[in-house]
Design a protein around this motif. Structure first.
Motif, mmCIF file in Angstrom:
data_model
loop_
_atom_site.group_PDB
_atom_site.id
_atom_site.type_symbol
_atom_site.label_atom_id
_atom_site.label_comp_id
_atom_site.label_asym_id
_atom_site.label_seq_id
_atom_site.Cartn_x
_atom_site.Cartn_y
_atom_site.Cartn_z
ATOM 1 N N THR A 127 19.911 -49.638 122.498
ATOM 2 C CA THR A 127 20.284 -50.664 121.518
ATOM 3 C C THR A 127 19.141 -51.677 121.414
ATOM 4 O OG1 THR A 127 21.463 -51.851 123.273
ATOM 5 C CG2 THR A 127 22.772 -50.418 121.838
ATOM 6 N N PRO A 128 18.082 -51.329 120.701
ATOM 7 C CA PRO A 128 16.914 -52.212 120.639
ATOM 8 C C PRO A 128 17.081 -53.413 119.723
ATOM 9 C CG PRO A 128 16.544 -50.260 119.319
ATOM 10 C CD PRO A 128 17.854 -50.047 120.016
ATOM 11 N N TYR A 129 18.157 -53.421 118.906
ATOM 12 C CA TYR A 129 18.371 -54.530 117.986
ATOM 13 C C TYR A 129 19.744 -55.140 118.226
ATOM 14 C CZ TYR A 129 14.529 -52.137 115.684
ATOM 15 O OH TYR A 129 13.328 -51.530 115.426
ATOM 16 N N THR A 130 19.868 -56.417 117.868
ATOM 17 C CA THR A 130 21.142 -57.107 118.007
ATOM 18 C C THR A 130 21.266 -58.132 116.890
ATOM 19 O OG1 THR A 130 22.585 -58.280 119.565
ATOM 20 C CG2 THR A 130 20.271 -58.925 119.545
ATOM 21 N N ASN A 131 22.427 -58.750 116.775
ATOM 22 C CA ASN A 131 22.654 -59.745 115.728
ATOM 23 C C ASN A 131 22.419 -61.155 116.256
ATOM 24 O OD1 ASN A 131 23.513 -57.600 114.109
ATOM 25 N ND2 ASN A 131 25.675 -57.940 114.603
ATOM 26 N N MET A 132 21.980 -62.045 115.385
ATOM 27 C CA MET A 132 21.977 -63.458 115.707
ATOM 28 C C MET A 132 23.308 -64.078 115.298
ATOM 29 S SD MET A 132 19.233 -66.507 114.759
ATOM 30 C CE MET A 132 17.870 -65.650 115.545
ATOM 31 N N ARG A 133 23.796 -63.663 114.151
ATOM 32 C CA ARG A 133 25.116 -64.081 113.679
ATOM 33 C C ARG A 133 25.832 -62.857 113.129
ATOM 34 N NH1 ARG A 133 21.562 -67.966 111.588
ATOM 35 N NH2 ARG A 133 21.751 -70.021 112.567
ATOM 36 N N ASP A 134 27.111 -62.743 113.407
ATOM 37 C CA ASP A 134 27.863 -61.559 112.980
ATOM 38 C C ASP A 134 27.891 -61.404 111.472
ATOM 39 O OD1 ASP A 134 28.365 -60.925 115.594
ATOM 40 O OD2 ASP A 134 30.358 -61.857 115.646
ATOM 41 N N ALA A 135 27.731 -62.498 110.747
ATOM 42 C CA ALA A 135 27.759 -62.423 109.282
ATOM 43 C C ALA A 135 26.540 -61.706 108.713
ATOM 44 C CB ALA A 135 27.856 -63.829 108.695
ATOM 45 N N TYR A 136 25.502 -61.543 109.537
ATOM 46 C CA TYR A 136 24.267 -60.911 109.080
ATOM 47 C C TYR A 136 23.880 -59.791 110.051
ATOM 48 C CZ TYR A 136 24.182 -65.293 106.479
ATOM 49 O OH TYR A 136 24.513 -66.358 105.684
ATOM 50 N N PRO A 137 24.550 -58.658 110.006
ATOM 51 C CA PRO A 137 24.272 -57.583 110.959
ATOM 52 C C PRO A 137 22.872 -57.009 110.775
ATOM 53 C CG PRO A 137 25.748 -56.824 109.233
ATOM 54 C CD PRO A 137 25.615 -58.298 109.060
ATOM 55 N N TRP A 138 22.263 -56.645 111.885
ATOM 56 C CA TRP A 138 20.891 -56.139 111.823
ATOM 57 C C TRP A 138 20.800 -54.864 110.994
ATOM 58 C CZ3 TRP A 138 19.286 -51.361 113.159
ATOM 59 C CH2 TRP A 138 20.094 -50.599 114.033
ATOM 60 N N GLN A 139 21.878 -54.077 110.956
ATOM 61 C CA GLN A 139 21.848 -52.813 110.213
ATOM 62 C C GLN A 139 21.622 -53.029 108.723
ATOM 63 O OE1 GLN A 139 24.129 -53.722 112.432
ATOM 64 N NE2 GLN A 139 24.634 -52.048 113.821
#
Length: 339
Positions: A283-295
């Motif tokens: 899992t090399p990426y993560t979110n800063m805020r759930d409203a803006y998912p990295w995907q």
């Protein structure tokens, strides 16, 4: 790590300096700064464009701010070793000023520039503010360099801090300033390369620090906040990522969508880069805020190597196609500028 530990070894120890605005060896359009003198005073003395400020070996404990009217300025260390010259201070986001307000993230920077055509080379920029020394401060971002202005060029520069080490920004929300970093060493822990500039990192070394915390991830290397209209965000190419922490303790990136620009569409490409075991390969990426998912962001990789680059869950590591990769190059990002 205390302040003395941070500086010893990167500049040969601490050097007592003053703020006398004298410039030994001034000649032509070059100003020389030596220990006991001030880099900021030299910058202030620059009249017009095309000047060079040569900083001689020593540690300069001061804040340096280069305004937009100091165009085509070069600030460089007098030797080829960036360890010989250190400009350092210790403001954080939450540090209080005399008027009771705080510095904020950008205002915490040791080195700030909005000048077009700036070149910085052969020196170290550091922010040695430490969380452990200030448990009462919650705004723990402490920036080493805050850069905006088109055609900003850093070469053989060391950038040292913890959270938010390097802020690559633009001079306005409707411009896409270009910045180029070559043969630079950048270390930190949380979001330590971040911002909305078109920023190219070539042959650079990113290093994640050990943190005395129990949670993971302990931090992220990149946090782009690219404008939606900008096809180019942060590009790391032919670089390497190492870690002082345990395996899989860090993530490669998370997207930053600032409250002042909620239309941002963060863009990051890491390609042809060696990624060490400190980056979680699953899992090399993560979110800063759930409203803006990295995907939903523009995160891509291409031909990376090393244990932190192993593709175990393909949907967690979006890859460029060969034709897409041809567009994500230093020349493609920098356009008509060839630093």
């Amino acid at each position: 790590m205390n302040r003395r530990t941070l500086l010893t070894g990167i500049a040969g120890g601490l050097v007592a300096v003053g703020t006398t605005p004298a410039f030994a060896g001034e000649r032509g359009r070059t100003l020389h700064v030596r220990p006991g003198e001030s880099v900021q005073a030299a910058v202030d003395a620059v009249d017009g464009s095309g000047w060079t400020v040569v900083v001689h070996p020593g540690t300069y404990r001061e804040v340096v701010n280069i305004p937009a009217d100091k165009a085509e300025l070069t600030v460089r260390g007098a030797t080829c070793d960036p360890r010989d010259v250190v400009i350092v201070f210790d403001h954080a986001n939450g540090t209080r000023k005399a008027d009771g307000t705080t510095y904020g993230t950008a205002g915490s920077a040791t080195f700030t520039s909005a000048a077009p055509g700036l070149t910085v080379r052969d020196l170290t920029l550091a922010n040695d503010w430490l969380r452990a020394d200030h448990p009462d401060i919650t705004g723990t971002q402490a920036v080493a360099a805050y850069t905006s202005g088109d055609r900003t060029h850093f070469d053989n520069v060391r950038l040292l801090a913890h959270q938010d080490t390097l802020f690559v920004d633009t001079t306005a929300l409707d411009v896409f300033d270009r910045q180029y970093f070559r043969h630079c060493y950048i270390e930190g822990d949380v979001d330590f390369v971040f911002g909305r500039a078109t920023a190219v990192f070539e042959h650079c070394h990113f290093h994640t620090l050990q943190r005395d915390v129990t949670f993971t991830p302990k931090g992220m290397v990149f946090a782009p906040s690219t404008a939606r209209a900008n096809p180019h965000g942060i590009l790391a190419v032919r670089s390497r990522i190492t870690s002082g922490a345990e395996d899989a303790a860090y993530r490669l990136a998370r997207p930053w969508v600032p409250s002042y620009e909620t239309t941002a569409w963060p863009s990051l490409v890491v390609r042809d880069t060696s990624i060490g075991s400190g980056i979680d390969p699953v899992t090399p990426y993560t979110n800063m805020r759930d409203a803006y998912p990295w995907q939903s962001m523009r995160f891509r990789e291409y031909r990376n190597t090393g244990p932190g680059a192993v593709i175990t869950v393909p949907e967690n590591r979006p890859q460029l196609t060969e034709s897409e990769a041809a567009l994500h190059t230093p020349a493609g990002y920098l356009g008509d500028w060839r630093p």
